[in-house]
Scaffold this motif. Structure first.
Motif, mmCIF file in Angstrom:
data_model
loop_
_atom_site.group_PDB
_atom_site.id
_atom_site.type_symbol
_atom_site.label_atom_id
_atom_site.label_comp_id
_atom_site.label_asym_id
_atom_site.label_seq_id
_atom_site.Cartn_x
_atom_site.Cartn_y
_atom_site.Cartn_z
ATOM 1 N N ALA A 108 -97.946 82.118 -19.252
ATOM 2 C CA ALA A 108 -97.337 83.172 -20.062
ATOM 3 C C ALA A 108 -97.390 84.520 -19.348
ATOM 4 O O ALA A 108 -96.405 85.277 -19.345
ATOM 5 N N ALA A 109 -98.535 84.838 -18.708
ATOM 6 C CA ALA A 109 -98.665 86.115 -18.006
ATOM 7 C C ALA A 109 -97.695 86.193 -16.827
ATOM 8 O O ALA A 109 -97.059 87.229 -16.595
ATOM 9 N N ALA A 110 -97.573 85.098 -16.078
ATOM 10 C CA ALA A 110 -96.659 85.090 -14.937
ATOM 11 C C ALA A 110 -95.212 85.214 -15.383
ATOM 12 O O ALA A 110 -94.404 85.907 -14.743
ATOM 13 N N ARG A 111 -94.854 84.557 -16.470
ATOM 14 C CA ARG A 111 -93.489 84.647 -16.981
ATOM 15 C C ARG A 111 -93.161 86.070 -17.412
ATOM 16 O O ARG A 111 -92.056 86.565 -17.178
ATOM 17 N N VAL A 112 -94.118 86.743 -18.064
ATOM 18 C CA VAL A 112 -93.891 88.132 -18.471
ATOM 19 C C VAL A 112 -93.695 89.022 -17.248
ATOM 20 O O VAL A 112 -92.796 89.875 -17.209
#
Length: 263
Positions: A108-112
């Protein structure tokens, strides 16, 4: 005896609703914008346009100016190439987390982060980085790398998620390390697709690099802004021709490489 084809599935109400919403959005866009088609196609507009274009002929052909333009073209080409290479490294690093290989939180952090990187256009990145890096091609290269990292990272992550996981799992079960299993099983499956994405983004970056000079990031764009601001139209025409030739050259090279990869 001929077999009857199965009946087409019925259209859902949500599909019709989505289509109607898109048509309403298009109609509202035309209604809200002051599109002055009559003024655009008027004889006065055509005369002014022809007079403006006539100022570009003939292009500047002095040897000293042609050498200066060639150096600027090489600078633009270098910006696009280095920016794309940096983006490949950054996108590959982020795609591992974005593909969920290190857990859901990291995914999720990488996608953001990827969404933020690619949501900001190259011109905005260049305007921001000019404050830190100063005028010149360095800021333009970093701007291309930042935006393209977001694009390639998302594409690489999707390619990793959509590939067949069984070969990598088989290697891990038989004693191979996770890194070795990824390099020998998953990466060969996705590498042609990743290289195709990289070459396509290089085509886009050569066009973006030619425009980034407008904000002071060097290359042909900076020359074009300089000569247009002084109304030196013949010199600007030479710069525009150089931009077109450079883009055509990179497009042809990228197409040839992508075609060789798919054979």
């Amino acid at each position: 005896m001929t077999r009857r084809l199965p009946a087409a599935p019925p259209r859902r109400f949500s599909t019709w609703l989505l289509g109607a919403a898109l048509l309403a959005l298009v109609a509202a866009s035309f209604a809200s914008l002051p599109l002055q088609w009559s003024a655009f196609f008027s004889p006065d507009a055509a005369a002014v346009t022809m007079e403006f274009l006539a100022g570009f002929a003939p292009p500047e052909s002095a040897p000293a100016f042609l050498r200066k333009t060639a150096l600027a073209a090489l600078e633009t080409l270098s910006m696009s190439a280095i920016g794309t290479l940096l983006a490949v490294a950054g996108g590959m690093a982020l795609s591992m987390s974005a593909a969920g290989r290190f857990g859901r939180v990291q995914r999720a952090a990488a996608r953001v982060l990827l969404n933020v990187l690619r949501s900001i256009p190259e011109l905005v990145w260049a305007s921001l980085l000019l404050v830190a890096a100063g005028l010149g091609p360095f800021a333009g290269t970093l701007a291309l790398a930042a935006h393209t990292s977001g694009v390639l990272g998302r594409l690489f992550a999707d390619a990793l998620e959509n590939c067949d996981p069984h070969p990598e799992r088989s290697l891990v079960v038989n004693g191979a390390s996770p890194g070795a299993a990824f390099c020998y099983a998953t990466l060969p499956q996705t590498l042609p697709q990743m290289l195709s994405y990289t070459l396509y983004r290089w085509e886009n970056n050569i066009r973006a690099a030619a425009v980034l000079g407008v904000v002071g990031a060097g290359g042909l764009g900076q020359m074009l802004k300089f000569h247009l601001s002084l109304f030196q139209m013949q010199s600007a025409a030479t710069v525009i021709i150089a931009m077109l030739l450079l883009v055509a050259l990179v497009d042809a090279a990228s197409f040839a490489l992508r075609r060789a990869l798919t054979r």
